[in-house]
Write an enzyme that holds these catalytic residues in place. Sequence first.
Site, PDB file in Angstrom:
ATOM      1  N   ARG A   7      11.451  -0.735  10.839  1.00  0.00           N
ATOM      2  CA  ARG A   7      10.322  -0.420  11.727  1.00  0.00           C
ATOM      3  C   ARG A   7      10.298  -1.376  12.920  1.00  0.00           C
ATOM      4  O   ARG A   7      10.586  -2.556  12.774  1.00  0.00           O
ATOM      5  CB  ARG A   7       9.004  -0.551  10.935  1.00  0.00           C
ATOM      6  CG  ARG A   7       8.359   0.775  10.628  1.00  0.00           C
ATOM      7  CD  ARG A   7       7.248   0.630   9.634  1.00  0.00           C
ATOM      8  NE  ARG A   7       6.141  -0.208  10.098  1.00  0.00           N
ATOM      9  CZ  ARG A   7       5.007  -0.355   9.407  1.00  0.00           C
ATOM     10  NH1 ARG A   7       4.833   0.260   8.270  1.00  0.00           N
ATOM     11  NH2 ARG A   7       4.052  -1.133   9.868  1.00  0.00           N
ATOM     12  N   LYS A  44       0.837  -1.219   0.000  1.00  0.00           N
ATOM     13  CA  LYS A  44       0.000   0.000   0.000  1.00  0.00           C
ATOM     14  C   LYS A  44       0.868   1.264   0.000  1.00  0.00           C
ATOM     15  O   LYS A  44       0.679   2.168  -0.806  1.00  0.00           O
ATOM     16  CB  LYS A  44      -0.940   0.008   1.228  1.00  0.00           C
ATOM     17  CG  LYS A  44      -1.835  -1.215   1.333  1.00  0.00           C
ATOM     18  CD  LYS A  44      -2.740  -1.166   2.548  1.00  0.00           C
ATOM     19  CE  LYS A  44      -2.014  -1.237   3.889  1.00  0.00           C
ATOM     20  NZ  LYS A  44      -1.366  -2.539   4.199  1.00  0.00           N
ATOM     21  N   ARG A  92      -0.209  -9.162  13.285  1.00  0.00           N
ATOM     22  CA  ARG A  92      -0.789  -8.189  12.340  1.00  0.00           C
ATOM     23  C   ARG A  92      -1.612  -8.901  11.279  1.00  0.00           C
ATOM     24  O   ARG A  92      -2.677  -8.426  10.881  1.00  0.00           O
ATOM     25  CB  ARG A  92       0.332  -7.350  11.695  1.00  0.00           C
ATOM     26  CG  ARG A  92       0.874  -6.297  12.656  1.00  0.00           C
ATOM     27  CD  ARG A  92       2.271  -5.862  12.312  1.00  0.00           C
ATOM     28  NE  ARG A  92       2.372  -5.159  11.064  1.00  0.00           N
ATOM     29  CZ  ARG A  92       3.539  -4.893  10.458  1.00  0.00           C
ATOM     30  NH1 ARG A  92       4.677  -5.294  11.019  1.00  0.00           N
ATOM     31  NH2 ARG A  92       3.560  -4.228   9.336  1.00  0.00           N
ATOM     32  N   ARG A 102      -9.806  -0.046   8.880  1.00  0.00           N
ATOM     33  CA  ARG A 102      -9.367  -1.419   9.146  1.00  0.00           C
ATOM     34  C   ARG A 102     -10.396  -2.199   9.946  1.00  0.00           C
ATOM     35  O   ARG A 102     -10.134  -3.353  10.299  1.00  0.00           O
ATOM     36  CB  ARG A 102      -8.077  -1.363   9.953  1.00  0.00           C
ATOM     37  CG  ARG A 102      -6.828  -1.366   9.114  1.00  0.00           C
ATOM     38  CD  ARG A 102      -5.722  -0.973  10.045  1.00  0.00           C
ATOM     39  NE  ARG A 102      -4.558  -1.775   9.883  1.00  0.00           N
ATOM     40  CZ  ARG A 102      -3.439  -1.297   9.348  1.00  0.00           C
ATOM     41  NH1 ARG A 102      -3.373  -0.086   8.888  1.00  0.00           N
ATOM     42  NH2 ARG A 102      -2.383  -2.046   9.287  1.00  0.00           N
ATOM     43  N   ARG A 124      12.038  -5.178   4.771  1.00  0.00           N
ATOM     44  CA  ARG A 124      11.667  -3.781   4.510  1.00  0.00           C
ATOM     45  C   ARG A 124      12.599  -2.801   5.223  1.00  0.00           C
ATOM     46  O   ARG A 124      13.039  -3.024   6.347  1.00  0.00           O
ATOM     47  CB  ARG A 124      10.228  -3.521   4.985  1.00  0.00           C
ATOM     48  CG  ARG A 124       9.875  -2.036   4.902  1.00  0.00           C
ATOM     49  CD  ARG A 124       8.420  -1.770   4.988  1.00  0.00           C
ATOM     50  NE  ARG A 124       7.774  -2.363   6.130  1.00  0.00           N
ATOM     51  CZ  ARG A 124       6.455  -2.366   6.293  1.00  0.00           C
ATOM     52  NH1 ARG A 124       5.673  -1.833   5.390  1.00  0.00           N
ATOM     53  NH2 ARG A 124       5.939  -2.916   7.359  1.00  0.00           N
TER      54      ARG A 124
HETATM   55  P1  AP5 Z   1       4.768  -1.567   1.901  1.00  0.00           P
HETATM   56  O1  AP5 Z   1       4.386  -0.780   0.716  1.00  0.00           O
HETATM   57  O2  AP5 Z   1       5.548  -0.929   2.987  1.00  0.00           O
HETATM   58  O3  AP5 Z   1       3.480  -2.327   2.485  1.00  0.00           O
HETATM   59  P2  AP5 Z   1       2.189  -1.775   3.242  1.00  0.00           P
HETATM   60  O4  AP5 Z   1       1.018  -2.421   2.570  1.00  0.00           O
HETATM   61  O5  AP5 Z   1       2.219  -0.298   3.344  1.00  0.00           O
HETATM   62  O6  AP5 Z   1       2.408  -2.497   4.616  1.00  0.00           O
HETATM   63  P3  AP5 Z   1       2.460  -1.970   6.123  1.00  0.00           P
HETATM   64  O7  AP5 Z   1       3.255  -2.973   6.911  1.00  0.00           O
HETATM   65  O8  AP5 Z   1       2.868  -0.542   6.181  1.00  0.00           O
HETATM   66  O9  AP5 Z   1       1.026  -2.133   6.495  1.00  0.00           O
HETATM   67  P4  AP5 Z   1       0.485  -2.224   7.878  1.00  0.00           P
HETATM   68  O10 AP5 Z   1      -0.917  -2.184   7.518  1.00  0.00           O
HETATM   69  O11 AP5 Z   1       0.887  -3.356   8.701  1.00  0.00           O
HETATM   70  O12 AP5 Z   1       1.185  -1.012   8.654  1.00  0.00           O
HETATM   71  P5  AP5 Z   1       0.664   0.417   9.022  1.00  0.00           P
HETATM   72  O13 AP5 Z   1       1.806   1.325   9.059  1.00  0.00           O
HETATM   73  O14 AP5 Z   1      -0.516   0.755   8.197  1.00  0.00           O
HETATM   74  O15 AP5 Z   1       5.575  -2.865   1.369  1.00  0.00           O
HETATM   75  C1  AP5 Z   1       6.080  -3.829   2.267  1.00  0.00           C
HETATM   76  C2  AP5 Z   1       7.447  -4.333   1.779  1.00  0.00           C
HETATM   77  O16 AP5 Z   1       7.277  -5.044   0.548  1.00  0.00           O
HETATM   78  C3  AP5 Z   1       8.450  -3.205   1.484  1.00  0.00           C
HETATM   79  O17 AP5 Z   1       9.716  -3.654   1.826  1.00  0.00           O
HETATM   80  C4  AP5 Z   1       8.331  -2.999  -0.037  1.00  0.00           C
HETATM   81  O18 AP5 Z   1       9.507  -2.492  -0.609  1.00  0.00           O
HETATM   82  C5  AP5 Z   1       8.020  -4.418  -0.515  1.00  0.00           C
HETATM   83  N1  AP5 Z   1       7.143  -4.451  -1.693  1.00  0.00           N
HETATM   84  C6  AP5 Z   1       6.101  -3.610  -1.972  1.00  0.00           C
HETATM   85  N2  AP5 Z   1       5.516  -3.961  -3.145  1.00  0.00           N
HETATM   86  C7  AP5 Z   1       6.197  -5.063  -3.583  1.00  0.00           C
HETATM   87  C8  AP5 Z   1       6.065  -5.912  -4.733  1.00  0.00           C
HETATM   88  N3  AP5 Z   1       5.106  -5.698  -5.668  1.00  0.00           N
HETATM   89  N4  AP5 Z   1       6.911  -6.964  -4.863  1.00  0.00           N
HETATM   90  C9  AP5 Z   1       7.887  -7.188  -3.924  1.00  0.00           C
HETATM   91  N5  AP5 Z   1       8.064  -6.424  -2.814  1.00  0.00           N
HETATM   92  C10 AP5 Z   1       7.233  -5.380  -2.658  1.00  0.00           C
HETATM   93  O19 AP5 Z   1       0.148   0.161  10.499  1.00  0.00           O
HETATM   94  C11 AP5 Z   1       1.048  -0.116  11.564  1.00  0.00           C
HETATM   95  C12 AP5 Z   1       0.272  -0.314  12.854  1.00  0.00           C
HETATM   96  O20 AP5 Z   1      -0.420   0.915  13.183  1.00  0.00           O
HETATM   97  C13 AP5 Z   1      -0.831  -1.369  12.820  1.00  0.00           C
HETATM   98  O21 AP5 Z   1      -0.320  -2.651  13.101  1.00  0.00           O
HETATM   99  C14 AP5 Z   1      -1.771  -0.851  13.911  1.00  0.00           C
HETATM  100  O22 AP5 Z   1      -1.275  -1.138  15.187  1.00  0.00           O
HETATM  101  C15 AP5 Z   1      -1.711   0.660  13.730  1.00  0.00           C
HETATM  102  N6  AP5 Z   1      -2.739   1.160  12.795  1.00  0.00           N
HETATM  103  C16 AP5 Z   1      -2.522   1.808  11.620  1.00  0.00           C
HETATM  104  N7  AP5 Z   1      -3.679   2.113  11.032  1.00  0.00           N
HETATM  105  C17 AP5 Z   1      -4.672   1.659  11.846  1.00  0.00           C
HETATM  106  C18 AP5 Z   1      -6.089   1.668  11.756  1.00  0.00           C
HETATM  107  N8  AP5 Z   1      -6.729   2.197  10.715  1.00  0.00           N
HETATM  108  N9  AP5 Z   1      -6.784   1.097  12.788  1.00  0.00           N
HETATM  109  C19 AP5 Z   1      -6.151   0.557  13.845  1.00  0.00           C
HETATM  110  N10 AP5 Z   1      -4.815   0.512  13.974  1.00  0.00           N
HETATM  111  C20 AP5 Z   1      -4.067   1.063  12.988  1.00  0.00           C
HETATM  112 MG    MG Z   2       2.455   1.066   4.958  1.00  0.00          MG
END
Ligand code: AP5
Ligand code: MG
Length: 213
Positions: free
Chosen positions: A160, A13, A171, A88, A127
């Site tokens: 991270r 994402k 997660r 979410r 990552r």
């Molecule tokens: P990346 O693009 O970083 O993936 P992402 O989908 O953004 O994954 P996140 O881990 O950021 O999602 P998340 O939902 O767990 O974390 P968030 O910060 O939202 O890509 C991942 C890796 O793959 C990278 O290394 C990239 O280079 C690689 N990659 C990308 N595309 C690729 C491809 N096509 N092929 C190969 N490799 C590829 O949330 C963190 C925490 O915050 C949550 O756990 C929760 O505690 C809290 N939180 C955030 N939002 C909420 C909410 N709405 N409600 C409740 N809690 C929340």
């Molecule tokens: Mg992200």
Amino acid sequence: MNLMLFGAPGAGKGTQAKFLIEKYNIPQISTGDILRAAIVDKTAMGMEAKKFMDAGQLVPDSTIIGIIKDRLAESDCRNGFILDGFPRTLAQAEALNELMENMKIKLDKVISLNVPDELIVGRITGRRVCSKCGASFHVEFNPSKKENVCDYCEAELIIRKDDNEQTVKSRLEAYHTQTSPLINFYTKMNLFIELDGTKEVNEVTKDMIKALL
Ligand code: AP5
Ligand code: MG
């Protein structure tokens, strides 16, 4: 254009949001990035959220909905936005519908990046994220041009705190139990578009741009 990027942790994402920002000139709203900034600033909200994030659990809905309400009211969202990692839970999705109805705006599309669980662990453990702008890289699949330096703002890349095998499991569990019901929610609203997120980064970008035409 009001967009939402949907998918499991590590689905890509954040990576794809960076391309949409440039193409459509609209901001990315990542609740994860906002929470991490609050932790760096040591705000009361950040300190409370940290406990949940470190355990790989979702932060309570009331906190998240408050964050989004404030963020969507900012002037840079007037021409559109890209929601990344929000909503979410069903409660968050319902709150978003209500909020957007009050603002007299509509969601245009929900783009889901589909990646099976078995690929997620490798993506997350390799990552590296920018300490300043939050851009995501991967040591093998999506390396930065200069080692440990962000391509976008040249700040240092870091790992991270929640990017470890144990937290990834929690997660993914949170995603399957609390977030996946939104697939049905947005399918019923006729907004849900599924893309194959296992393709290479630039192939996924091409598919996404096509889906948005
Ligand atoms: P990346 O693009 O970083 O993936 P992402 O989908 O953004 O994954 P996140 O881990 O950021 O999602 P998340 O939902 O767990 O974390 P968030 O910060 O939202 O890509 C991942 C890796 O793959 C990278 O290394 C990239 O280079 C690689 N990659 C990308 N595309 C690729 C491809 N096509 N092929 C190969 N490799 C590829 O949330 C963190 C925490 O915050 C949550 O756990 C929760 O505690 C809290 N939180 C955030 N939002 C909420 C909410 N709405 N409600 C409740 N809690 C929340
Ligand atoms: Mg992200």
